[in-house]
Design a protein around this motif. Structure first.
Motif, PDB file in Angstrom:
ATOM      1  N   GLY A  76       0.786  -1.105   0.014  1.00  0.00           N
ATOM      2  CA  GLY A  76       0.065   0.296  -0.466  1.00  0.00           C
ATOM      3  C   GLY A  76       1.191   1.106   0.054  1.00  0.00           C
ATOM      4  O   GLY A  76       0.243   2.258  -0.071  1.00  0.00           O
ATOM      5  N   GLN A  77       2.539   1.136  -0.151  1.00  0.00           N
ATOM      6  CA  GLN A  77       2.612   2.309   0.508  1.00  0.00           C
ATOM      7  C   GLN A  77       3.163   3.303  -0.867  1.00  0.00           C
ATOM      8  O   GLN A  77       2.637   4.329  -1.283  1.00  0.00           O
ATOM      9  CB  GLN A  77       3.835   1.711   1.328  1.00  0.00           C
ATOM     10  N   ARG A  78       3.428   2.745  -1.963  1.00  0.00           N
ATOM     11  CA  ARG A  78       3.898   2.440  -3.012  1.00  0.00           C
ATOM     12  C   ARG A  78       2.666   3.304  -4.078  1.00  0.00           C
ATOM     13  O   ARG A  78       2.725   4.727  -4.984  1.00  0.00           O
ATOM     14  CB  ARG A  78       4.308   1.903  -4.087  1.00  0.00           C
ATOM     15  N   GLU A  79       1.845   2.356  -3.710  1.00  0.00           N
ATOM     16  CA  GLU A  79       0.710   3.263  -3.839  1.00  0.00           C
ATOM     17  C   GLU A  79      -0.400   4.913  -3.706  1.00  0.00           C
ATOM     18  O   GLU A  79      -0.624   4.998  -4.449  1.00  0.00           O
ATOM     19  CB  GLU A  79      -1.248   2.535  -4.009  1.00  0.00           C
ATOM     20  N   LEU A  80       0.641   5.050  -2.475  1.00  0.00           N
ATOM     21  CA  LEU A  80      -0.272   6.182  -1.498  1.00  0.00           C
ATOM     22  C   LEU A  80       0.876   7.244  -2.288  1.00  0.00           C
ATOM     23  O   LEU A  80       0.553   7.871  -2.294  1.00  0.00           O
ATOM     24  CB  LEU A  80       0.417   5.855  -0.409  1.00  0.00           C
ATOM     25  N   ALA A  81       2.277   6.803  -1.971  1.00  0.00           N
ATOM     26  CA  ALA A  81       3.262   7.404  -2.888  1.00  0.00           C
ATOM     27  C   ALA A  81       2.854   8.120  -4.263  1.00  0.00           C
ATOM     28  O   ALA A  81       3.328   9.666  -4.437  1.00  0.00           O
ATOM     29  CB  ALA A  81       4.616   7.600  -2.907  1.00  0.00           C
ATOM     30  N   GLU A  82       2.560   7.063  -5.173  1.00  0.00           N
ATOM     31  CA  GLU A  82       2.372   7.595  -6.573  1.00  0.00           C
ATOM     32  C   GLU A  82       1.344   8.584  -7.270  1.00  0.00           C
ATOM     33  O   GLU A  82       1.200   9.180  -7.653  1.00  0.00           O
ATOM     34  CB  GLU A  82       1.747   6.223  -7.290  1.00  0.00           C
ATOM     35  N   ALA A  83       0.085   8.412  -6.078  1.00  0.00           N
ATOM     36  CA  ALA A  83      -1.064   9.597  -5.817  1.00  0.00           C
ATOM     37  C   ALA A  83      -0.286  10.699  -5.253  1.00  0.00           C
ATOM     38  O   ALA A  83      -0.790  11.736  -5.482  1.00  0.00           O
ATOM     39  CB  ALA A  83      -2.423   8.905  -5.134  1.00  0.00           C
ATOM     40  N   VAL A  84       0.547  11.268  -4.087  1.00  0.00           N
ATOM     41  CA  VAL A  84       0.576  12.129  -3.800  1.00  0.00           C
ATOM     42  C   VAL A  84       1.639  12.631  -4.626  1.00  0.00           C
ATOM     43  O   VAL A  84       1.774  14.082  -5.168  1.00  0.00           O
ATOM     44  CB  VAL A  84       1.331  11.989  -2.834  1.00  0.00           C
ATOM     45  N   TYR A  85       2.312  11.548  -5.553  1.00  0.00           N
ATOM     46  CA  TYR A  85       3.537  12.525  -6.885  1.00  0.00           C
ATOM     47  C   TYR A  85       2.541  12.721  -8.281  1.00  0.00           C
ATOM     48  O   TYR A  85       2.848  14.170  -8.443  1.00  0.00           O
ATOM     49  CB  TYR A  85       4.229  11.559  -7.224  1.00  0.00           C
ATOM     50  N   ARG A  86       1.584  12.612  -8.980  1.00  0.00           N
ATOM     51  CA  ARG A  86       0.829  12.522  -9.499  1.00  0.00           C
ATOM     52  C   ARG A  86       0.624  13.834  -9.032  1.00  0.00           C
ATOM     53  O   ARG A  86      -0.369  14.891  -9.492  1.00  0.00           O
ATOM     54  CB  ARG A  86      -0.743  11.709  -9.658  1.00  0.00           C
ATOM     55  N   THR A  87      -0.042  14.031  -7.427  1.00  0.00           N
ATOM     56  CA  THR A  87      -1.297  15.269  -6.852  1.00  0.00           C
ATOM     57  C   THR A  87      -0.531  16.431  -7.578  1.00  0.00           C
ATOM     58  O   THR A  87      -1.129  17.628  -7.751  1.00  0.00           O
ATOM     59  CB  THR A  87      -2.016  14.821  -5.579  1.00  0.00           C
ATOM     60  N   HIS A  88       0.586  15.981  -6.265  1.00  0.00           N
ATOM     61  CA  HIS A  88       1.489  17.592  -6.575  1.00  0.00           C
ATOM     62  C   HIS A  88       2.028  18.213  -7.371  1.00  0.00           C
ATOM     63  O   HIS A  88       2.442  19.005  -8.033  1.00  0.00           O
ATOM     64  CB  HIS A  88       1.962  17.683  -5.796  1.00  0.00           C
ATOM     65  N   THR A 112       4.418   9.854   2.180  1.00  0.00           N
ATOM     66  CA  THR A 112       4.094  11.437   1.035  1.00  0.00           C
ATOM     67  C   THR A 112       5.342  12.186   1.156  1.00  0.00           C
ATOM     68  O   THR A 112       4.968  13.034   0.155  1.00  0.00           O
ATOM     69  CB  THR A 112       3.111  11.663   2.193  1.00  0.00           C
ATOM     70  N   LEU A 113       6.200  12.027   2.011  1.00  0.00           N
ATOM     71  CA  LEU A 113       7.315  13.058   1.232  1.00  0.00           C
ATOM     72  C   LEU A 113       8.219  12.735   0.406  1.00  0.00           C
ATOM     73  O   LEU A 113       8.363  14.088   0.227  1.00  0.00           O
ATOM     74  CB  LEU A 113       8.268  12.987   2.941  1.00  0.00           C
ATOM     75  N   PHE A 114       8.102  11.376   0.447  1.00  0.00           N
ATOM     76  CA  PHE A 114       9.537  10.927  -0.533  1.00  0.00           C
ATOM     77  C   PHE A 114       8.480  11.429  -2.083  1.00  0.00           C
ATOM     78  O   PHE A 114       9.090  11.964  -2.996  1.00  0.00           O
ATOM     79  CB  PHE A 114       9.199   9.910  -0.364  1.00  0.00           C
ATOM     80  N   ALA A 115       7.325  11.119  -1.987  1.00  0.00           N
ATOM     81  CA  ALA A 115       6.581  11.760  -3.535  1.00  0.00           C
ATOM     82  C   ALA A 115       7.051  12.912  -3.644  1.00  0.00           C
ATOM     83  O   ALA A 115       6.661  13.653  -4.753  1.00  0.00           O
ATOM     84  CB  ALA A 115       5.649  10.945  -3.521  1.00  0.00           C
ATOM     85  N   ALA A 116       6.371  13.819  -2.565  1.00  0.00           N
ATOM     86  CA  ALA A 116       6.541  15.840  -2.141  1.00  0.00           C
ATOM     87  C   ALA A 116       7.886  15.882  -3.086  1.00  0.00           C
ATOM     88  O   ALA A 116       7.976  16.846  -4.153  1.00  0.00           O
ATOM     89  CB  ALA A 116       5.670  15.709  -1.315  1.00  0.00           C
ATOM     90  N   LEU A 117       8.789  15.203  -2.673  1.00  0.00           N
ATOM     91  CA  LEU A 117       9.846  15.756  -2.908  1.00  0.00           C
ATOM     92  C   LEU A 117      10.710  15.455  -4.459  1.00  0.00           C
ATOM     93  O   LEU A 117      11.081  16.849  -4.988  1.00  0.00           O
ATOM     94  CB  LEU A 117      11.169  14.979  -1.957  1.00  0.00           C
TER      95      LEU A 117
END
Length: 774
Positions: A201-213, A233-238
């Motif tokens: 579930g962690q990668r699914e969350l990170a991918e969604a955060v990356y697309r959102t930002h 979330t931090l990894f994806a936003a960065l």
């Protein structure tokens, strides 16, 4: 070519160092002397806009308002808007609204205002070929509507020299910042996830955060505890930052524990202090203050004395350090004899990631939001444990005035304040005479009371300016801050809130408590969502998402993600005890049955358990009964106002080889944000639905929510309660290796309208009255 068409140079290719606002340039390069916070209270944003409009409306027909100005100096574009320009008189005006006597505005603040105006004056002279201009600072009192003009003629050469000095100071920093930004972006482009594999579930969350930002959207993400939400979330936003030219990531938390988790995660993505990221931790001012017995000005505090003279060296040193958690920031500040809190305020301008409480961005006058708008930053917001934002935002936009504190203040107030305080007393008495019940909702704000309160605040500000010794924390200062907050909340009053009078218990005062209570914070958060380039709100308990989105006023196109739990239902036994009622009228009668369930579970599987109750009184009743009936079971309990060392001692009882039951209040310090993996916690007893108490205030909340959303009971009682329940139960299973048991001890959990909102992965068993009292 007329003046208006020549005031802006538009050649962005001439500015490889980028653009800087005139205000930012002067904040950086023109400040000197002491840090001094003894000024009169600032007008609100709306009052400032109205004040500017009033002044410019008084000018002649040729007067130009909000004049855009821009010029390039050695690759650095300096830009801004001058408040007013009179081409016939060759007079430039910088308008500053204020309250109180303008003579009490500090010399360093006046110098900063003039420095800004002189920069505008230079641009005008340069672009219009003028030999000089009159630069006038107009101080406008929003209460008296009086102007205090401070005009001064400056030659073009004088203005050019002043401008060149400021830009030379800033340009060296801008060059270093350009290099830092390039190194930061290169680092983030090559950034790799710090672990060999992702949790389920962690990668699914990170991918969604990356697309959102990347898309500049808003995302609500519900994800179970234990999958690594903070790191994802931090990894994806960065990762999204370089491609979208994002300036900063703000990681906002509602609890101290969340702040530390974010800092720990940031050590992972870039190797902590070795990375080019500048990371800043912000704490509340009272937690960072080195001299709480002193006022914030140079005549009182040694760290405020000469603050701006020593700030450049402190700023440069802190920028080199990069990793600025509260400990390192304090070390840097004290090494340069400057205030840690205000060095942190300065470093917010130059950090890449800031970690702090939600109030830094969402509160009235929040510094992070104000700086974002003033500097046109492109920021990403990550809001951790976002379910807490509803109540936190309500509190930010609510205010209360207690009569007891006011009466104590009147009794010992300085003589100069007796008259205005007495006038406010009469207004308060008039309100009391209109009250016919113990709790009464007013149809609107009491306008005369609010107007008098604002004048009292101005009088206290004048008094504190004349008597700085009274500005140290004390009854006068505390009441003044409460009154200022009340006045600010009143300015934004609308149908999202209500105002009420409540008679104090035991008749301690003839005057009622006056409160403005926010019900729906969403309308007041619109500017916050609009200021961010991308937003992710995440929590293990964001359901129902309509409830959260409605109350927070999220955009209509907000994205939603519900990450499935990685845990097997076999890991958690969820049992309902339908023979127990925790309703107020049934509590004493059900205590024996309640403690019997606890004792039976404990004896069947000895280990560490948490037991949650709706109040300290109920907790104590259950604790006493368990000791009476089952005295061999070890117990320990949360207490009211528990200090940090006591909270730590409470948690230390949950050791791997320990046994016993820790008693806590649902929704308190131990209901979320604590991590007790493995055998440290194997079960929880939840003896409440967590519903807010039924009282006149909460009933008004319910009525307002019913009128606005058609779901008054759910939004006021059921959903807030169940979120606390699910958070508390989430303490039990922290990883795929954990196993445990949760007891929901109330018959209402067996009802369909309650059970449907419990997590889908829970395997809930409704057990009959098999645990009868002995």
């Amino acid at each position: 070519m007329n003046a208006e068409t020549r005031l802006v140079e538009d050649r962005p290719d001439d500015a490889p160092l980028g653009a800087v606002a005139v205000r930012t340039l002067c904040d950086f390069a023109a400040r000197a002397g002491d840090l001094d916070l003894r000024f009169t209270p600032s007008p609100s944003g709306s009052e400032g806009v109205a004040g500017h409009g009033e002044v410019t409306a008084r000018r002649g027909p040729g007067y130009q308002r909000e004049v855009p100005l821009s010029i390039v100096f050695q690759g650095l574009r300096v830009q801004g808007r001058a408040d007013g320009w009179d081409p016939d008189a060759r007079r430039l005006e910088e308008i500053k609204t204020h309250r109180g006597d303008p003579q009490r505005i500090g010399a360093n603040q006046r110098a900063l205002h003039r420095a800004q105006a002189m920069v505008y004056g230079h641009i005008l002279c340069e672009q219009l070929g003028l030999e000089g201009v009159t630069v006038a600072i107009i101080y406008f009192n929003i209460d008296t509507q009086q102007e205090t003009p401070l005009p001064q003629w400056h030659t073009a050469a004088e203005l050019h020299g002043h401008f060149e000095v400021l830009c030379t100071r800033y340009r060296a920093w801008a060059l270093a910042e350009r290099e830092h930004r390039a190194a930061r972006d290169a680092h983030l482009r090559s950034l790799r996830f710090p672990f060999d594999s992702w949790r389920q579930g962690q990668r699914e969350l990170a991918e969604a955060v990356y697309r959102t930002h990347s898309a500049g959207r808003v995302l609500m993400a519900q994800a179970p505890t234990g999958i690594g939400k903070t790191l994802a979330t931090l990894f994806a936003a960065l990762k999204a930052a370089p491609a979208k030219d994002l300036d900063k990531v703000f990681y906002l938390t509602a609890k101290t524990t969340g702040r530390q988790l974010a800092l720990d995660a940031l050590q992972g993505p870039g190797d902590g202090g070795a990375q080019p990221l500048r990371v800043l931790e912000r704490v509340a001012r009272d937690k960072a203050c080195e001299h709480p017995d002193k006022a914030c000005h140079g005549e009182s505090c040694p760290l405020a004395r000469g603050f701006y003279d020593r700030l450049p060296a402190a700023r440069e040193s802190a920028a080199r350090v990069r990793w600025l958690d509260k400990t390192t920031l304090r070390e840097q500040a004290l090494a340069h004899d400057v205030c840690p809190y205000y060095l942190g305020q300065e470093m917010l301008r130059w950090c890449d990631v800031a970690v702090g409480d939600v109030n830094h961005f969402f509160d009235h006058g929040a510094a992070w939001h104000a700086l974002t708008e003033a500097n046109d930053w492109r920021v990403s917001l990550l809001v951790d444990e976002a379910h807490n934002l509803i109540e936190r935002a309500r509190a930010m936009h609510s205010a209360t005035l207690e009569p007891a504190a006011f009466q104590a203040l009147r009794k010992d107030a300085p003589a100069a304040l007796k008259k205005p305080l007495d006038k406010l007393q009469r207004r308060w008495s008039a309100l009391a005479k209109t009250q016919t019940t113990d709790h009464e909702v007013l149809p609107d704000l009491p306008a005369e009371f609010i107007a008098t309160l604002q004048l009292v605040c101005a009088d206290i500000a004048d008094h504190l300016a004349e008597h700085p010794g009274d500005a140290v924390d004390g009854p006068l200062m505390r009441w003044w801050f409460d009154a200022l907050h009340f006045a600010r909340v009143a300015e934004s009053f609308d149908d999202h809130s209500f105002v009420d009078l409540t008679r104090e218990a035991h008749g301690r005062s003839q005057h009622p408590v006056l409160a403005i209570r926010n019900v729906v914070p969403g309308p007041l958060l619109q500017t916050r969502w609009a200021a961010a380039h991308g937003v992710t709100l995440f929590s293990a308990t964001l359901a129902p998402m309509d409830y959260v989105a409605d109350l927070l006023g999220l955009p209509e196109d907000t994205l939603r993600l519900d990450v499935p739990s990685p845990f097997d239902p076999a890991q958690l036994a969820v049992r309902i005890a339908p023979h127990i009622s925790t309703r107020w009228a049934d509590r004493l009668g059900s205590l024996d049955a309640l403690v019997q369930v606890m004792a039976t579970q404990y004896r069947a599987e000895p280990g560490n358990y948490l037991a949650f109750f709706s109040s300290f009184d109920y907790l104590q009743q259950a604790l006493d009964r368990l000791r009476q009936r089952h005295g061999d079971i070890p117990v320990w309990a949360q207490s009211r106002g528990m200090a940090e060392p006591d909270r730590e001692a409470f948690l230390q009882r949950f050791s791997e080889d320990g046994t016993g039951v820790g008693f806590a209040v649902l929704g308190g310090a131990f209901g979320e944000g604590i991590d007790l993996p493995g055998r440290r916690l194997i079960g929880a007893f939840i003896a409440t639905l967590g519903l807010p108490q039924i009282n006149p205030v909460n009933e008004q909340m319910r009525a307002h929510l019913q009128a606005r959303f058609g779901r008054g009971y759910d939004y006021a009682y059921l959903f807030p309660g169940l979120q606390k329940v699910v958070q508390a139960a989430g303490r039990v299973i922290r990883s795929e290796q954990d196993h445990g048991t949760v007891w929901l001890m109330d018959d209402r959990y067996a009802r369909a309208e309650v059970g449907r909102w419990l997590p889908a992965w829970w395997g809930v068993d409704v057990l009959g009255p098999t645990h009868k009292p002995q």
